[in-house]
Motif scaffolding. Structure first.
Motif, PDB file in Angstrom:
ATOM      1  N   LYS A 182       6.127   0.943  -1.225  1.00 23.16           N
ATOM      2  CA  LYS A 182       4.776   1.297  -0.856  1.00 23.16           C
ATOM      3  C   LYS A 182       3.968   0.117  -1.115  1.00 23.16           C
ATOM      4  O   LYS A 182       3.206  -0.053  -0.454  1.00 23.16           O
ATOM      5  N   CYS A 183       4.179  -0.455  -2.371  1.00 24.72           N
ATOM      6  CA  CYS A 183       3.137  -1.629  -2.863  1.00 24.72           C
ATOM      7  C   CYS A 183       3.406  -2.586  -1.734  1.00 24.72           C
ATOM      8  O   CYS A 183       2.446  -3.302  -1.355  1.00 24.72           O
ATOM      9  N   ARG A 184       4.542  -2.864  -1.545  1.00 26.95           N
ATOM     10  CA  ARG A 184       4.729  -4.075  -0.381  1.00 26.95           C
ATOM     11  C   ARG A 184       4.355  -3.819   0.913  1.00 26.95           C
ATOM     12  O   ARG A 184       3.551  -4.358   1.596  1.00 26.95           O
ATOM     13  N   MET A 185       4.404  -2.289   1.372  1.00 28.70           N
ATOM     14  CA  MET A 185       3.837  -2.204   2.794  1.00 28.70           C
ATOM     15  C   MET A 185       2.232  -2.378   2.426  1.00 28.70           C
ATOM     16  O   MET A 185       1.718  -2.639   3.527  1.00 28.70           O
ATOM     17  N   ALA A 186       1.699  -1.984   1.390  1.00 33.49           N
ATOM     18  CA  ALA A 186       0.119  -1.830   1.242  1.00 33.49           C
ATOM     19  C   ALA A 186      -0.123  -3.456   1.683  1.00 33.49           C
ATOM     20  O   ALA A 186      -1.167  -3.626   2.389  1.00 33.49           O
ATOM     21  N   VAL A 187       0.453  -4.139   0.968  1.00 35.70           N
ATOM     22  CA  VAL A 187       0.043  -5.746   1.291  1.00 35.70           C
ATOM     23  C   VAL A 187       0.507  -6.445   2.854  1.00 35.70           C
ATOM     24  O   VAL A 187      -0.203  -6.807   3.300  1.00 35.70           O
ATOM     25  N   GLU A 188       1.953  -5.929   2.957  1.00 36.97           N
ATOM     26  CA  GLU A 188       2.327  -6.660   4.235  1.00 36.97           C
ATOM     27  C   GLU A 188       1.959  -5.679   5.497  1.00 36.97           C
ATOM     28  O   GLU A 188       1.352  -6.567   6.426  1.00 36.97           O
ATOM     29  N   THR A 189       1.704  -4.429   5.378  1.00 39.55           N
ATOM     30  CA  THR A 189       1.335  -4.029   6.935  1.00 39.55           C
ATOM     31  C   THR A 189      -0.314  -3.948   6.887  1.00 39.55           C
ATOM     32  O   THR A 189      -0.793  -3.785   7.918  1.00 39.55           O
ATOM     33  N   PHE A 190      -0.827  -3.412   5.730  1.00 38.10           N
ATOM     34  CA  PHE A 190      -2.329  -2.925   5.778  1.00 38.10           C
ATOM     35  C   PHE A 190      -3.194  -4.100   5.039  1.00 38.10           C
ATOM     36  O   PHE A 190      -4.431  -3.812   5.258  1.00 38.10           O
TER      37      PHE A 190
END
Ligand SMILES: NC(=O)c1ccc[n+]([C@@H]2O[C@H](COP(=O)([O-])OP(=O)(O)OC[C@H]3O[C@@H](n4cnc5c(N)ncnc54)[C@H](OP(=O)(O)O)[C@@H]3O)[C@@H](O)[C@H]2O)c1
Length: 342
Positions: A182-190
């Motif tokens: 989720k942390c990776r998604m927070a940075v890469e997607t959002f």
């Protein structure tokens, strides 16, 4: 069709909800009365606030009675209409409950334009949670370029919108989320500048991790979670900081205080010394601004300027499992349930 399915509250939970708190029932298909519409639900929303409705305690909304249909927003196709704004075949967003069909007053439904985005988006990024984030930030955030904002549940529909609005306003946006993925998604997607994994961290560890990512302190804290994240944020708040209190999911199941005993007296003094603004946020107070939100945000969703992620469970009967998982962070992105192909 003469029958419909719904899920009712069978009993009130103590702590985390369990299977036995829910019951799937068949009922007579309702007929729309004067000014009402009958809708076949395509997607139903699952949201953290539903945990509060299962308890019989004073809140901003009435609890669901035992035997009553669990409350939920949904989106679906109008089958019958006695309201001038809706015709059969239109799409409507409204409060149909945990059910595959529902009758509501047309005045309380929002007509969905299918050209804006896929239907399920009407429950997340362009629905109540996205609106909550937008309303809270625009009404109370007073965002200034160069400031730092922190938000928990950063990959959910509220947190991810908060982070993206903060980035678009030129802030440093730090997310808090559960787990490395989720942390990776927070940075890469959002587009968050960084994201801190809250799992296994107490308030002191959260403070240290946040301090490392917020070298100039925290100007805006969008409170979604409470718990150790709150305990970690408070000592880092800057002069004239703003705290927007939207939710506190870490405590919804009645857990003990986890802010590492952050004392009320110290907090009170901190509000005075730093002249903090602490503002409660309830999206229903802002509902008159919903058309403004759609006008501003829908084109950004269509162009991809605002990203969103959804977690789709299949079938009404799987709603309780998906809801219990959501309360523990088992969802990745906005949790919806696909009810039908309507
Ligand atoms: N005031 C209003 O009008 C209003 C309206 C809508 C929503 N809200 C509130 O806004 C918040 C976010 O809502 P949402 O719909 O965007 O939720 P969401 O992110 O889709 O789902 C809830 C998330 O909370 C996180 N979480 C669960 N337990 C936690 C814990 N103990 N500590 C920290 N995080 C925890 C999990 O994410 P991680 O795995 O990343 O931890 C989980 O995925 C909720 O508190 C909700 O009640 C308020």
């Amino acid at each position: 069709m003469t029958k419909m399915n719904r899920i009712v509250l069978a009993s009130r939970p103590t702590g985390a909800p369990q299977d036995e708190n829910f019951r799937l029932e068949t009922a007579e298909m309702p007929e729309p009365g004067e000014g009402e519409i009958l809708v076949q639900v395509a997607y139903m929303s699952l949201d953290p606030y539903m945990r509060g409705r299962m308890d019989d305690v004073k809140s901003y909304a009435q609890p669901v009675p035992i035997g009553g249909t669990m409350e939920a927003g949904g989106i679906g196709k109008v089958l019958k209409s006695n309201h001038p704004n809706f015709a059969p075949g239109d799409y409507a967003v409204g409060r149909f409950g945990w059910a595959d069909h529902g009758v509501i007053k047309g005045d309380l439904a929002f007509k969905w334009d299918p050209d804006m985005a896929p239907l399920s988006a009407g429950l997340g990024v362009l629905g109540m949670p996205g609106f909550t984030a937008w309303a809270g930030i625009t009404a109370y955030g007073k965002l200034k370029e160069g400031e730092t904002l922190v938000v928990g549940a950063a990959t959910g529909p509220v947190g991810s919108m908060v982070g993206q609005l903060a980035k678009q306003a030129g802030l440093r946006a730090i997310g808090v989320a559960g787990g490395a993925e989720k942390c990776r998604m927070a940075v890469e997607t959002f587009g968050f500048d960084a994201c801190i994994d809250h799992r296994g961290k107490d308030a002191r560890a959260m403070r240290d991790a946040l301090a490392a990512e917020c070298p100039k302190g925290i100007d805006v804290y969008f409170e979604n979670v409470g718990g150790p994240t709150l305990g970690g944020v408070l000592p880092l708040m800057n002069l004239h900081g703003r705290i927007i209190v939207c939710g506190m999911i870490a405590w919804y199941n009645g857990a003990e205080d986890e802010t590492a005993g952050f004392p009320t007296g110290k907090l009170w003094r901190m509000i005075l010394v730093n002249r903090l603004t602490v503002q409660g946020l309830l999206q229903t107070d802002h509902v008159a601004r919903f058309p403004e939100f759609i006008k501003e945000v829908a084109p950004k969703v269509k162009s991809g300027e605002i990203a969103y992620v959804e977690d789709v469970a299949e079938g009404l009967e799987n709603a309780p499992k998906a809801f219990m998982s959501l309360l523990k962070g088992g969802n990745t992105g906005k949790q919806v349930v696909k009810i039908s192909d309507a």
